[in-house]
Design a protein around this motif. Structure first.
Motif, short mmCIF file in Angstrom:
data_model
loop_
_atom_site.label_atom_id
_atom_site.label_comp_id
_atom_site.label_asym_id
_atom_site.label_seq_id
_atom_site.Cartn_x
_atom_site.Cartn_y
_atom_site.Cartn_z
N VAL A 5 74.77 50.39 83.64
CA VAL A 5 73.46 51.03 83.68
C VAL A 5 73.65 52.54 83.63
CG1 VAL A 5 71.32 51.30 84.98
CG2 VAL A 5 72.59 49.15 85.09
N GLN A 6 72.96 53.20 82.70
CA GLN A 6 73.04 54.64 82.58
C GLN A 6 71.67 55.23 82.87
OE1 GLN A 6 75.63 56.58 81.99
NE2 GLN A 6 77.07 54.91 81.74
N GLU A 7 71.61 56.21 83.73
CA GLU A 7 70.36 56.91 83.99
C GLU A 7 70.18 58.03 82.98
OE1 GLU A 7 68.21 55.84 86.09
OE2 GLU A 7 69.55 54.28 86.81
N SER A 8 68.94 58.46 82.79
CA SER A 8 68.66 59.43 81.74
C SER A 8 68.98 60.86 82.14
CB SER A 8 67.18 59.35 81.34
OG SER A 8 66.35 59.65 82.45
N GLU A 9 69.14 61.11 83.42
CA GLU A 9 69.49 62.46 83.84
C GLU A 9 71.01 62.62 83.83
OE1 GLU A 9 67.26 64.75 84.29
OE2 GLU A 9 65.67 63.32 83.95
N PHE A 94 71.16 58.40 78.78
CA PHE A 94 71.11 56.94 78.80
C PHE A 94 71.52 56.31 77.48
CE2 PHE A 94 66.81 58.16 77.45
CZ PHE A 94 66.61 57.35 76.36
N PHE A 95 71.52 57.09 76.37
CA PHE A 95 71.83 56.50 75.07
C PHE A 95 73.28 56.75 74.64
CE2 PHE A 95 71.76 56.42 70.36
CZ PHE A 95 71.32 55.11 70.19
N ARG A 96 74.02 57.54 75.37
CA ARG A 96 75.34 57.97 74.88
C ARG A 96 76.33 56.83 74.69
NH1 ARG A 96 75.23 63.32 78.61
NH2 ARG A 96 73.51 64.29 77.46
N ASP A 97 76.36 55.88 75.60
CA ASP A 97 77.28 54.75 75.43
C ASP A 97 76.89 53.93 74.22
OD1 ASP A 97 78.91 55.37 77.55
OD2 ASP A 97 77.76 54.20 78.99
N ARG A 227 84.00 42.41 70.18
CA ARG A 227 83.13 42.42 71.35
C ARG A 227 81.68 42.19 70.92
NH1 ARG A 227 83.61 47.69 74.62
NH2 ARG A 227 82.47 46.47 76.19
N ARG A 228 80.94 41.43 71.73
CA ARG A 228 79.51 41.18 71.51
C ARG A 228 78.76 41.78 72.67
NH1 ARG A 228 79.84 36.01 72.69
NH2 ARG A 228 77.70 35.45 72.10
N ILE A 229 77.86 42.72 72.36
CA ILE A 229 77.18 43.50 73.40
C ILE A 229 75.68 43.52 73.12
CG2 ILE A 229 77.00 45.80 74.46
CD1 ILE A 229 79.92 46.25 73.49
N ALA A 230 74.90 43.51 74.17
CA ALA A 230 73.45 43.63 74.06
C ALA A 230 73.01 44.92 74.75
CB ALA A 230 72.75 42.43 74.69
N TYR A 231 72.11 45.64 74.10
CA TYR A 231 71.58 46.90 74.63
C TYR A 231 70.08 46.74 74.82
CZ TYR A 231 69.86 51.75 74.45
OH TYR A 231 69.21 52.93 74.71
N VAL A 232 69.61 47.09 76.02
CA VAL A 232 68.19 46.94 76.34
C VAL A 232 67.65 48.26 76.87
CG1 VAL A 232 66.49 45.69 77.74
CG2 VAL A 232 68.54 44.51 76.91
N LYS A 236 63.51 55.33 81.89
CA LYS A 236 64.45 56.36 82.31
C LYS A 236 65.90 55.87 82.29
CE LYS A 236 61.59 59.49 85.01
NZ LYS A 236 61.48 60.26 86.25
N GLY A 237 66.22 54.98 81.39
CA GLY A 237 67.59 54.53 81.31
C GLY A 237 67.75 53.40 80.32
N SER A 238 68.88 52.74 80.37
CA SER A 238 69.14 51.62 79.48
C SER A 238 70.23 50.76 80.10
CB SER A 238 69.60 52.12 78.11
OG SER A 238 70.82 52.83 78.23
N ARG A 239 70.42 49.57 79.54
CA ARG A 239 71.46 48.68 80.04
C ARG A 239 72.26 48.12 78.88
NH1 ARG A 239 68.86 45.06 85.01
NH2 ARG A 239 68.24 46.82 86.32
#
Length: 278
Positions: A5-9, A94-97, A227-232, A236-239
Protein backbone atom coordinates in the motif's frame (compact mmCIF):
# COMPACT_ATOMS: atom_id res chain seq x y z
CA UNK A 1 5.02 -9.24 -1.85
CA UNK A 2 1.45 -10.16 -1.03
CA UNK A 3 0.16 -6.62 -0.83
CA UNK A 4 1.77 -3.22 -0.92
CA UNK A 5 0.00 0.00 0.00
CA UNK A 6 1.40 3.39 -1.01
CA UNK A 7 0.05 6.65 0.35
CA UNK A 8 -0.12 9.69 -1.89
CA UNK A 9 1.95 11.94 0.32
CA UNK A 10 5.71 11.65 0.07
CA UNK A 11 9.03 13.40 0.22
CA UNK A 12 9.59 13.61 -3.51
CA UNK A 13 6.57 15.74 -4.41
CA UNK A 14 7.41 19.01 -6.20
CA UNK A 15 8.37 21.62 -3.63
CA UNK A 16 10.02 19.23 -1.17
CA UNK A 17 12.56 16.46 -0.73
CA UNK A 18 14.52 15.34 -3.77
CA UNK A 19 13.40 18.12 -6.17
CA UNK A 20 14.55 20.76 -3.69
CA UNK A 21 17.92 19.05 -3.18
CA UNK A 22 18.44 18.84 -6.94
CA UNK A 23 17.38 22.47 -7.38
CA UNK A 24 19.89 23.73 -4.82
CA UNK A 25 22.67 21.80 -6.51
CA UNK A 26 21.64 23.08 -9.94
CA UNK A 27 21.72 26.67 -8.67
CA UNK A 28 25.15 26.16 -7.10
CA UNK A 29 26.68 24.80 -10.30
CA UNK A 30 25.01 27.52 -12.40
CA UNK A 31 26.35 30.23 -10.08
CA UNK A 32 29.84 28.72 -10.09
CA UNK A 33 29.76 28.70 -13.89
CA UNK A 34 28.91 32.40 -13.90
CA UNK A 35 25.76 31.74 -15.90
CA UNK A 36 22.46 33.60 -15.56
CA UNK A 37 19.18 31.73 -15.52
CA UNK A 38 18.20 33.22 -18.86
CA UNK A 39 21.43 32.00 -20.43
CA UNK A 40 21.03 28.45 -19.12
CA UNK A 41 17.43 28.53 -20.24
CA UNK A 42 18.39 29.62 -23.73
CA UNK A 43 20.90 26.79 -24.02
CA UNK A 44 18.44 24.17 -22.81
CA UNK A 45 15.20 25.43 -24.38
CA UNK A 46 13.56 26.83 -21.24
CA UNK A 47 12.65 30.26 -19.94
CA UNK A 48 14.47 31.89 -17.03
CA UNK A 49 11.28 31.48 -14.99
CA UNK A 50 11.30 27.72 -15.58
CA UNK A 51 14.96 27.48 -14.56
CA UNK A 52 14.00 29.32 -11.37
CA UNK A 53 11.22 26.78 -10.78
CA UNK A 54 13.73 23.94 -11.20
CA UNK A 55 16.10 25.56 -8.73
CA UNK A 56 13.36 26.15 -6.19
CA UNK A 57 12.12 22.56 -6.46
CA UNK A 58 8.69 23.66 -7.71
CA UNK A 59 9.01 21.84 -11.05
CA UNK A 60 10.74 18.59 -11.91
CA UNK A 61 13.08 18.79 -14.93
CA UNK A 62 13.11 16.24 -17.73
CA UNK A 63 15.97 13.73 -18.03
CA UNK A 64 17.08 15.56 -21.20
CA UNK A 65 17.45 18.82 -19.27
CA UNK A 66 19.36 17.16 -16.44
CA UNK A 67 21.88 15.57 -18.84
CA UNK A 68 22.32 18.81 -20.80
CA UNK A 69 22.69 20.95 -17.65
CA UNK A 70 25.28 18.54 -16.27
CA UNK A 71 27.33 19.03 -19.46
CA UNK A 72 26.90 22.80 -19.68
CA UNK A 73 27.69 23.43 -16.02
CA UNK A 74 30.56 20.94 -15.89
CA UNK A 75 28.88 19.16 -12.99
CA UNK A 76 30.74 15.91 -13.78
CA UNK A 77 27.82 13.65 -13.05
CA UNK A 78 26.63 15.39 -9.88
CA UNK A 79 23.36 16.35 -11.58
CA UNK A 80 22.88 13.16 -13.60
CA UNK A 81 23.16 11.20 -10.35
CA UNK A 82 19.63 12.50 -9.70
CA UNK A 83 18.15 11.05 -12.91
CA UNK A 84 16.46 8.02 -11.36
CA UNK A 85 15.16 9.90 -8.32
CA UNK A 86 13.79 12.74 -10.43
CA UNK A 87 12.11 10.30 -12.79
CA UNK A 88 10.29 8.77 -9.82
CA UNK A 89 9.35 12.23 -8.55
CA UNK A 90 7.39 12.94 -11.75
CA UNK A 91 4.55 10.82 -10.47
CA UNK A 92 2.30 11.05 -7.41
CA UNK A 93 3.79 8.89 -4.68
CA UNK A 94 0.99 6.35 -4.80
CA UNK A 95 1.61 5.63 -8.51
CA UNK A 96 5.40 5.25 -8.50
CA UNK A 97 5.54 1.50 -7.97
CA UNK A 98 2.92 0.99 -10.67
CA UNK A 99 4.82 3.31 -13.03
CA UNK A 100 7.96 1.20 -12.60
CA UNK A 101 6.00 -1.97 -13.33
CA UNK A 102 4.42 -0.31 -16.35
CA UNK A 103 7.84 0.39 -17.87
CA UNK A 104 8.76 -3.30 -17.52
CA UNK A 105 5.41 -4.90 -18.35
CA UNK A 106 4.85 -7.41 -21.14
CA UNK A 107 1.11 -7.33 -20.47
CA UNK A 108 -1.01 -4.37 -19.29
CA UNK A 109 -4.79 -4.80 -19.04
CA UNK A 110 -7.09 -2.11 -17.69
CA UNK A 111 -10.71 -1.52 -16.70
CA UNK A 112 -11.71 2.16 -16.38
CA UNK A 113 -14.96 3.70 -15.18
CA UNK A 114 -14.09 7.28 -14.14
CA UNK A 115 -11.89 8.86 -16.83
CA UNK A 116 -10.19 7.73 -20.05
CA UNK A 117 -7.05 5.81 -19.11
CA UNK A 118 -3.87 7.87 -18.85
CA UNK A 119 -2.15 5.79 -21.53
CA UNK A 120 -4.81 6.89 -24.01
CA UNK A 121 -5.19 10.52 -22.97
CA UNK A 122 -4.36 13.46 -25.22
CA UNK A 123 -2.41 16.36 -23.76
CA UNK A 124 -5.54 18.54 -23.66
CA UNK A 125 -7.66 15.86 -22.00
CA UNK A 126 -4.95 15.11 -19.41
CA UNK A 127 -4.63 18.82 -18.61
CA UNK A 128 -8.40 19.09 -18.19
CA UNK A 129 -8.40 16.11 -15.80
CA UNK A 130 -5.61 17.55 -13.63
CA UNK A 131 -7.12 21.05 -13.71
CA UNK A 132 -10.38 19.67 -12.31
CA UNK A 133 -8.61 17.85 -9.48
CA UNK A 134 -9.70 18.83 -5.97
CA UNK A 135 -7.94 19.91 -3.83
CA UNK A 136 -6.57 22.08 -6.63
CA UNK A 137 -3.09 21.50 -8.05
CA UNK A 138 -0.85 24.50 -8.80
CA UNK A 139 0.02 25.24 -12.43
CA UNK A 140 3.54 23.88 -12.17
CA UNK A 141 2.33 20.57 -10.76
CA UNK A 142 -0.36 20.30 -13.43
CA UNK A 143 2.19 20.74 -16.23
CA UNK A 144 4.54 18.26 -14.58
CA UNK A 145 1.78 15.66 -14.24
CA UNK A 146 0.69 16.18 -17.86
CA UNK A 147 4.26 15.73 -19.13
CA UNK A 148 4.71 12.58 -17.03
CA UNK A 149 1.42 11.14 -18.24
CA UNK A 150 2.32 11.69 -21.89
CA UNK A 151 5.78 10.19 -21.33
CA UNK A 152 4.13 6.96 -20.14
CA UNK A 153 2.70 6.47 -23.62
CA UNK A 154 6.07 5.31 -24.92
CA UNK A 155 4.84 1.87 -23.90
CA UNK A 156 3.01 1.69 -27.24
CA UNK A 157 6.24 1.89 -29.23
CA UNK A 158 8.29 -0.43 -27.05
CA UNK A 159 10.01 -3.44 -28.63
CA UNK A 160 9.12 -6.18 -28.15
CA UNK A 161 5.59 -4.79 -28.04
CA UNK A 162 3.67 -5.54 -24.83
CA UNK A 163 0.11 -6.85 -25.00
CA UNK A 164 -2.23 -4.02 -23.97
CA UNK A 165 -6.00 -4.02 -23.54
CA UNK A 166 -8.57 -1.58 -22.23
CA UNK A 167 -12.18 -2.00 -21.20
CA UNK A 168 -13.89 1.35 -20.64
CA UNK A 169 -17.39 2.45 -19.78
CA UNK A 170 -19.44 4.07 -22.55
CA UNK A 171 -20.15 6.97 -20.19
CA UNK A 172 -16.46 7.99 -20.33
CA UNK A 173 -16.75 8.53 -24.06
CA UNK A 174 -19.82 10.71 -23.64
CA UNK A 175 -18.44 12.98 -20.89
CA UNK A 176 -17.22 16.18 -22.55
CA UNK A 177 -14.39 16.84 -20.13
CA UNK A 178 -12.57 19.96 -21.25
CA UNK A 179 -15.22 20.78 -23.87
CA UNK A 180 -16.27 19.51 -27.28
CA UNK A 181 -12.93 20.19 -29.01
CA UNK A 182 -10.95 18.37 -26.33
CA UNK A 183 -13.28 15.38 -26.38
CA UNK A 184 -13.21 15.17 -30.14
CA UNK A 185 -9.43 14.98 -30.08
CA UNK A 186 -9.65 12.34 -27.36
CA UNK A 187 -11.97 10.13 -29.41
CA UNK A 188 -9.59 10.43 -32.37
CA UNK A 189 -6.71 9.38 -30.10
CA UNK A 190 -8.60 6.28 -28.99
CA UNK A 191 -9.26 5.31 -32.60
CA UNK A 192 -5.58 5.69 -33.46
CA UNK A 193 -4.47 3.62 -30.47
CA UNK A 194 -6.99 0.94 -31.36
CA UNK A 195 -5.35 0.46 -34.76
CA UNK A 196 -2.16 -0.82 -33.14
CA UNK A 197 -1.70 -4.57 -33.47
CA UNK A 198 -0.78 -5.00 -29.81
CA UNK A 199 -3.69 -2.93 -28.47
CA UNK A 200 -7.32 -3.95 -27.97
CA UNK A 201 -9.95 -1.45 -26.84
CA UNK A 202 -13.42 -2.49 -25.72
CA UNK A 203 -16.42 -0.43 -24.67
CA UNK A 204 -18.89 -1.53 -21.99
CA UNK A 205 -22.26 -0.19 -23.18
CA UNK A 206 -24.56 1.63 -20.77
CA UNK A 207 -27.44 -0.71 -21.60
CA UNK A 208 -25.71 -3.93 -20.52
CA UNK A 209 -27.80 -5.81 -17.95
CA UNK A 210 -24.79 -7.72 -16.56
CA UNK A 211 -21.51 -6.28 -15.33
CA UNK A 212 -18.64 -8.18 -13.68
CA UNK A 213 -16.70 -5.19 -12.29
CA UNK A 214 -19.12 -3.14 -10.23
CA UNK A 215 -16.60 -3.15 -7.37
CA UNK A 216 -14.33 -0.69 -9.19
CA UNK A 217 -11.48 -0.10 -11.61
CA UNK A 218 -8.25 -2.10 -11.71
CA UNK A 219 -5.19 -2.95 -13.79
CA UNK A 220 -3.64 -6.36 -14.40
CA UNK A 221 0.12 -6.47 -14.99
CA UNK A 222 2.31 -9.25 -16.40
CA UNK A 223 6.07 -8.80 -16.08
CA UNK A 224 8.88 -10.27 -18.17
CA UNK A 225 9.86 -12.38 -15.17
CA UNK A 226 6.46 -14.04 -15.09
CA UNK A 227 5.01 -12.11 -12.16
CA UNK A 228 1.24 -11.48 -12.19
CA UNK A 229 0.20 -8.33 -10.33
CA UNK A 230 -3.05 -6.44 -9.83
CA UNK A 231 -3.16 -2.69 -9.24
CA UNK A 232 -6.21 -1.04 -7.67
CA UNK A 233 -6.81 2.68 -7.23
CA UNK A 234 -7.91 3.85 -3.81
CA UNK A 235 -8.62 7.19 -2.17
CA UNK A 236 -5.31 8.99 -1.60
CA UNK A 237 -3.37 5.89 -2.51
CA UNK A 238 -3.30 2.60 -4.36
CA UNK A 239 -2.70 -1.09 -3.79
CA UNK A 240 -0.55 -3.62 -5.59
CA UNK A 241 -1.53 -7.27 -5.10
CA UNK A 242 0.66 -10.21 -6.08
CA UNK A 243 -0.86 -13.07 -4.09
CA UNK A 244 -2.15 -15.73 -6.45
CA UNK A 245 -5.72 -15.88 -5.16
CA UNK A 246 -6.40 -12.14 -5.45
CA UNK A 247 -4.79 -11.81 -8.88
CA UNK A 248 -6.63 -14.88 -10.20
CA UNK A 249 -9.96 -13.48 -8.97
CA UNK A 250 -9.32 -10.20 -10.77
CA UNK A 251 -8.15 -11.96 -13.93
CA UNK A 252 -11.40 -13.94 -13.96
CA UNK A 253 -13.35 -10.73 -13.43
CA UNK A 254 -11.55 -9.08 -16.34
CA UNK A 255 -12.18 -12.06 -18.61
CA UNK A 256 -15.92 -11.96 -17.91
CA UNK A 257 -15.92 -8.19 -18.35
CA UNK A 258 -14.36 -8.50 -21.80
CA UNK A 259 -16.96 -11.07 -22.79
CA UNK A 260 -19.73 -8.71 -21.68
CA UNK A 261 -18.34 -5.67 -23.50
CA UNK A 262 -18.47 -4.88 -27.21
CA UNK A 263 -15.77 -6.65 -29.24
CA UNK A 264 -12.70 -4.57 -30.22
CA UNK A 265 -14.04 -4.17 -33.77
CA UNK A 266 -17.49 -3.18 -32.52
CA UNK A 267 -15.93 -0.82 -29.98
CA UNK A 268 -13.91 1.11 -32.55
CA UNK A 269 -16.99 1.39 -34.75
CA UNK A 270 -18.88 2.74 -31.73
CA UNK A 271 -16.16 5.33 -30.99
CA UNK A 272 -16.16 6.37 -34.64
CA UNK A 273 -19.94 6.81 -34.48
CA UNK A 274 -19.61 9.02 -31.38
CA UNK A 275 -16.91 11.04 -33.12
CA UNK A 276 -19.31 11.73 -35.96
CA UNK A 277 -21.85 13.00 -33.44
CA UNK A 278 -19.38 15.22 -31.56
Amino acid sequence: MSEEVQESEGESEPGSGMPVAFGRLLKRFRTQAGMERAQLGSLTGYSAATIASFEQGRRIPSPKFIVRADELLNARGALTDFLEDMEKAQYPTFFRDAAKLEREAVGWHVYDALVINGLLQTEDYARAVFTMRRPMLDEGTIEQRVAARLARQEIFGRKPAPSISFVMEESLLRKRLGGQRVMRGQLEQILLAGQRRNVEIQVMPNDREEHAALSGTFTLINTAKGRRIAYVDAHKGSRLYSDGQTVTEMEERYGILRAQALTPRESLAFVEKLLGET
